[in-house]
Enzyme design. Sequence first.
Site, PDB file in Angstrom:
ATOM      1  N   LYS A 127       1.737   2.043  -5.168  1.00 14.21           N
ATOM      2  CA  LYS A 127       2.250   1.459  -6.422  1.00 14.21           C
ATOM      3  C   LYS A 127       1.292   1.721  -7.584  1.00 14.21           C
ATOM      4  O   LYS A 127       1.714   2.053  -8.684  1.00 14.21           O
ATOM      5  CB  LYS A 127       2.439  -0.061  -6.253  1.00 14.21           C
ATOM      6  CG  LYS A 127       3.451  -0.429  -5.177  1.00 14.21           C
ATOM      7  CD  LYS A 127       3.528  -1.918  -4.953  1.00 14.21           C
ATOM      8  CE  LYS A 127       2.302  -2.521  -4.322  1.00 14.21           C
ATOM      9  NZ  LYS A 127       2.011  -2.111  -2.936  1.00 14.21           N
ATOM     10  N   GLY A 172      -4.659  -4.287  -3.698  1.00 15.10           N
ATOM     11  CA  GLY A 172      -5.653  -3.262  -4.012  1.00 15.10           C
ATOM     12  C   GLY A 172      -4.859  -2.052  -4.443  1.00 15.10           C
ATOM     13  O   GLY A 172      -4.176  -1.434  -3.619  1.00 15.10           O
ATOM     14  N   HIS A 173      -4.860  -1.753  -5.721  1.00 17.06           N
ATOM     15  CA  HIS A 173      -4.035  -0.658  -6.254  1.00 17.06           C
ATOM     16  C   HIS A 173      -4.938   0.481  -6.704  1.00 17.06           C
ATOM     17  O   HIS A 173      -5.800   0.300  -7.559  1.00 17.06           O
ATOM     18  CB  HIS A 173      -3.171  -1.173  -7.417  1.00 17.06           C
ATOM     19  CG  HIS A 173      -2.147  -2.186  -6.975  1.00 17.06           C
ATOM     20  ND1 HIS A 173      -1.274  -2.793  -7.837  1.00 17.06           N
ATOM     21  CD2 HIS A 173      -1.861  -2.683  -5.744  1.00 17.06           C
ATOM     22  CE1 HIS A 173      -0.489  -3.616  -7.141  1.00 17.06           C
ATOM     23  NE2 HIS A 173      -0.832  -3.573  -5.875  1.00 17.06           N
ATOM     24  N   GLN A 230       1.904  -6.100  -3.159  1.00 17.12           N
ATOM     25  CA  GLN A 230       2.360  -6.198  -1.758  1.00 17.12           C
ATOM     26  C   GLN A 230       3.651  -5.384  -1.586  1.00 17.12           C
ATOM     27  O   GLN A 230       3.837  -4.406  -2.293  1.00 17.12           O
ATOM     28  CB  GLN A 230       2.558  -7.671  -1.342  1.00 17.12           C
ATOM     29  CG  GLN A 230       1.248  -8.457  -1.193  1.00 17.12           C
ATOM     30  CD  GLN A 230       0.672  -8.960  -2.498  1.00 17.12           C
ATOM     31  OE1 GLN A 230       1.344  -9.623  -3.261  1.00 17.12           O
ATOM     32  NE2 GLN A 230      -0.581  -8.670  -2.763  1.00 17.12           N
ATOM     33  N   ASP A 276       0.807  -1.224   0.000  1.00 17.39           N
ATOM     34  CA  ASP A 276       0.000   0.000   0.000  1.00 17.39           C
ATOM     35  C   ASP A 276       0.837   1.271   0.000  1.00 17.39           C
ATOM     36  O   ASP A 276       0.457   2.295   0.577  1.00 17.39           O
ATOM     37  CB  ASP A 276      -0.961   0.010   1.214  1.00 17.39           C
ATOM     38  CG  ASP A 276      -1.842  -1.208   1.228  1.00 17.39           C
ATOM     39  OD1 ASP A 276      -2.197  -1.687   0.141  1.00 17.39           O
ATOM     40  OD2 ASP A 276      -2.178  -1.687   2.326  1.00 17.39           O
TER      41      ASP A 276
HETATM   42  P1  GDP Z   1      -0.829   0.275  -3.534  1.00 13.86           P
HETATM   43  O1  GDP Z   1      -1.418  -0.985  -3.037  1.00 13.86           O
HETATM   44  O2  GDP Z   1       0.645   0.353  -3.314  1.00 13.86           O
HETATM   45  O3  GDP Z   1      -1.195   0.581  -4.967  1.00 13.86           O
HETATM   46  O4  GDP Z   1      -1.461   1.435  -2.645  1.00 13.86           O
HETATM   47  P2  GDP Z   1      -3.005   1.614  -2.239  1.00 13.86           P
HETATM   48  O5  GDP Z   1      -3.757   2.048  -3.432  1.00 13.86           O
HETATM   49  O6  GDP Z   1      -3.488   0.387  -1.538  1.00 13.86           O
HETATM   50  O7  GDP Z   1      -2.904   2.717  -1.129  1.00 13.86           O
HETATM   51  C1  GDP Z   1      -2.380   3.980  -1.390  1.00 13.86           C
HETATM   52  C2  GDP Z   1      -3.445   5.023  -1.049  1.00 13.86           C
HETATM   53  O8  GDP Z   1      -2.846   6.300  -0.984  1.00 13.86           O
HETATM   54  C3  GDP Z   1      -4.529   5.131  -2.104  1.00 13.86           C
HETATM   55  O9  GDP Z   1      -5.717   5.539  -1.472  1.00 13.86           O
HETATM   56  C4  GDP Z   1      -4.004   6.244  -3.007  1.00 13.86           C
HETATM   57  O10 GDP Z   1      -5.041   6.930  -3.710  1.00 13.86           O
HETATM   58  C5  GDP Z   1      -3.365   7.150  -1.997  1.00 13.86           C
HETATM   59  N1  GDP Z   1      -2.204   7.913  -2.480  1.00 13.86           N
HETATM   60  C6  GDP Z   1      -1.231   7.528  -3.340  1.00 13.86           C
HETATM   61  N2  GDP Z   1      -0.279   8.494  -3.427  1.00 13.86           N
HETATM   62  C7  GDP Z   1      -0.666   9.492  -2.598  1.00 13.86           C
HETATM   63  C8  GDP Z   1      -0.080  10.740  -2.213  1.00 13.86           C
HETATM   64  O11 GDP Z   1       0.999  11.119  -2.641  1.00 13.86           O
HETATM   65  N3  GDP Z   1      -0.765  11.487  -1.305  1.00 13.86           N
HETATM   66  C9  GDP Z   1      -1.959  11.083  -0.777  1.00 13.86           C
HETATM   67  N4  GDP Z   1      -2.553  11.892   0.099  1.00 13.86           N
HETATM   68  N5  GDP Z   1      -2.534   9.926  -1.115  1.00 13.86           N
HETATM   69  C10 GDP Z   1      -1.885   9.121  -1.993  1.00 13.86           C
HETATM   70  P1  IMO Z   2      -0.976  -4.211  -2.181  1.00 11.32           P
HETATM   71  O1  IMO Z   2      -0.523  -4.790  -3.508  1.00 11.32           O
HETATM   72  C1  IMO Z   2      -0.980  -4.621   2.161  1.00 11.32           C
HETATM   73  C2  IMO Z   2      -1.057  -8.690   3.787  1.00 11.32           C
HETATM   74  C3  IMO Z   2      -2.297  -9.105   4.532  1.00 11.32           C
HETATM   75  C4  IMO Z   2      -1.689 -10.062   5.548  1.00 11.32           C
HETATM   76  C5  IMO Z   2      -0.603 -10.762   4.737  1.00 11.32           C
HETATM   77  C6  IMO Z   2      -1.005 -12.117   4.173  1.00 11.32           C
HETATM   78  O2  IMO Z   2      -2.272  -3.507  -2.244  1.00 11.32           O
HETATM   79  O3  IMO Z   2       0.124  -3.438  -1.558  1.00 11.32           O
HETATM   80  P2  IMO Z   2      -2.574 -12.824   2.150  1.00 11.32           P
HETATM   81  O4  IMO Z   2      -4.024 -12.602   1.905  1.00 11.32           O
HETATM   82  O5  IMO Z   2      -1.688 -12.291   1.083  1.00 11.32           O
HETATM   83  O6  IMO Z   2      -2.270 -14.266   2.460  1.00 11.32           O
HETATM   84  O7  IMO Z   2      -2.262 -12.009   3.508  1.00 11.32           O
HETATM   85  O8  IMO Z   2      -0.292  -9.876   3.675  1.00 11.32           O
HETATM   86  N1  IMO Z   2      -1.289  -8.191   2.409  1.00 11.32           N
HETATM   87  C7  IMO Z   2      -1.216  -6.905   2.069  1.00 11.32           C
HETATM   88  N2  IMO Z   2      -1.020  -5.793   2.824  1.00 11.32           N
HETATM   89  N3  IMO Z   2      -1.107  -4.507   0.829  1.00 11.32           N
HETATM   90  C8  IMO Z   2      -1.284  -5.596   0.046  1.00 11.32           C
HETATM   91  O9  IMO Z   2      -1.273  -5.540  -1.297  1.00 11.32           O
HETATM   92  C9  IMO Z   2      -1.388  -6.860   0.670  1.00 11.32           C
HETATM   93  N4  IMO Z   2      -1.575  -8.116   0.220  1.00 11.32           N
HETATM   94  C10 IMO Z   2      -1.500  -8.920   1.295  1.00 11.32           C
HETATM   95  O10 IMO Z   2      -2.908  -8.005   5.150  1.00 11.32           O
HETATM   96  O11 IMO Z   2      -1.062  -9.335   6.568  1.00 11.32           O
HETATM   97 MG    MG Z   3      -2.942  -1.640  -1.774  1.00  6.80          MG
END
Ligand code: GDP
Ligand code: IMO
Ligand code: MG
Length: 429
Positions: free
Chosen positions: A16, A40-41, A224, A13
């Site tokens: 990416k 979840g991207h 991840q 998270d």
């Molecule tokens: P990922 O799994 O690495 O793709 O990240 P996620 O989408 O799960 O979580 C990142 C969260 O931060 C999302 O809600 C994005 O919309 C938000 N986000 C990404 N870059 C920025 C930033 O520079 N500033 C803020 N405030 N939010 C951001």
């Molecule tokens: P993105 O790509 C954050 C965590 C779960 C748990 C552990 C194992 O959005 O960054 P699993 O279901 O993979 O067997 O769970 O890994 N986890 C993540 N945490 N971002 C993710 O993906 C994750 N995918 C799995 O919360 O701790």
């Molecule tokens: Mg994510």
Amino acid sequence: MSNIVIVGTQWGDEGKGKIVDLLAEYADVVVRFQGGNNAGHTMVVEGEQFISHLVPSGILQKKTCLIGNGVVVDPSVLVEELDKLKNKGIDTGPNLLKISEKAHVIMPYHKQIDLAREKMKGDQKIGTTGRGIGPCYEDKASRRGIRFVELIDAEVFKETVHAVLEEKNFYLKHYLSAEPLDPEPIVQQYQGYAERLAPHVVNISIVMNQAVKAGKQILFEGAQGTHLDIDHGTYPFVTSSNTVSGNACCGAGIGPKEITGVIGIVKAYTTRVGRGPFPTELFDEIGDTIQKKGAEFGATTGRKRRCGWLDTVLLQNAVRLNGLTGLVITKLDVLDGLESLKICTGYEYNGEIIDDFPANLKILGACKPVFETLPGWPEDISGLRKLENLPKNARRYLDRIEELLETPIDIVSVGPGREETIIVNHPFT
Ligand code: GDP
Ligand code: IMO
Ligand code: MG
């Protein structure tokens, strides 16, 4: 020609999705190489938010999107995601979205086993996403898995489901005290997915290698983060795949000589969802402020993310494990308004400073972070687009990260939107 791998450096998270969507403008092909719909991207384009679990984050840029052999795919989730995108007028046809014939399929029993095991473990659970990721990779490794090539062969699929369920049902019923599953409804349901997805199923290694030969650019989208890696993460509180850059080759079917750069996405602080050690975790008001301001809720499960200070012991580990050539700092704007900021530069264990990341969780759990304190900045930086316009203390924070990680910062993200970005060195030029 650049072929770049994007990986998370912390516990996922990091942002990416935003960065892959941004850089996809310069790529021809975007490929996911591991993980599944545990990811979840998030992409935010013109104020609209898209969360992708399986479809690579290059789809909004209309690029060829590949789901690699290293990904585990829940076809029900993929079909739903494709429908959602289609309803928004986004092309996800077989010309753009291709799935490796060798990608493994997540089956209903994988989800059921994942959930039942977690329930049984109670306090000792891992805190998985409950999406069947671990059980699917287990079947892949123990050679009981079902790949897309088997899914789209009706006869083989039916036979395999019946055979595999004999063992799974015994385990579900007698060990996990869960409901056994009837094979026929599963066969019927999955035949529907097979028909729908068959036109997308190809040998993606050939697609990618042809792209390389034609001088096209590839973006590898990691899921991840480095510390959730099955080998290098905080085992057993990890996911079930290799999340580090080395797996981009294996999980997509391309040789390492084609990779020209590896970019690590670093959130300006640290978060973690699920259980497991987290040395710089905050349990105070500052942690709450960051959680709220950063809207730190899981994009897949909606769980609150644990928040803490930036940890450069963790990040140095990520630099080494991935061979990072550049960094992207995300969510710097979330730190606006904090009086001071802390950066962890080492761990204290038994009165001694250690600067490597311990594999032993007992030791890691007993480590106390050693912090350096830097001054914060009161300004709202989300509207800024140039590094030189950032407040002096924000630049100081970035400079210190670069210094500690000995890796250049290529991009700074100051908001969720595609345009809320400061490009320092463009990775594709
Ligand atoms: P990922 O799994 O690495 O793709 O990240 P996620 O989408 O799960 O979580 C990142 C969260 O931060 C999302 O809600 C994005 O919309 C938000 N986000 C990404 N870059 C920025 C930033 O520079 N500033 C803020 N405030 N939010 C951001
Ligand atoms: P993105 O790509 C954050 C965590 C779960 C748990 C552990 C194992 O959005 O960054 P699993 O279901 O993979 O067997 O769970 O890994 N986890 C993540 N945490 N971002 C993710 O993906 C994750 N995918 C799995 O919360 O701790
Ligand atoms: Mg994510």
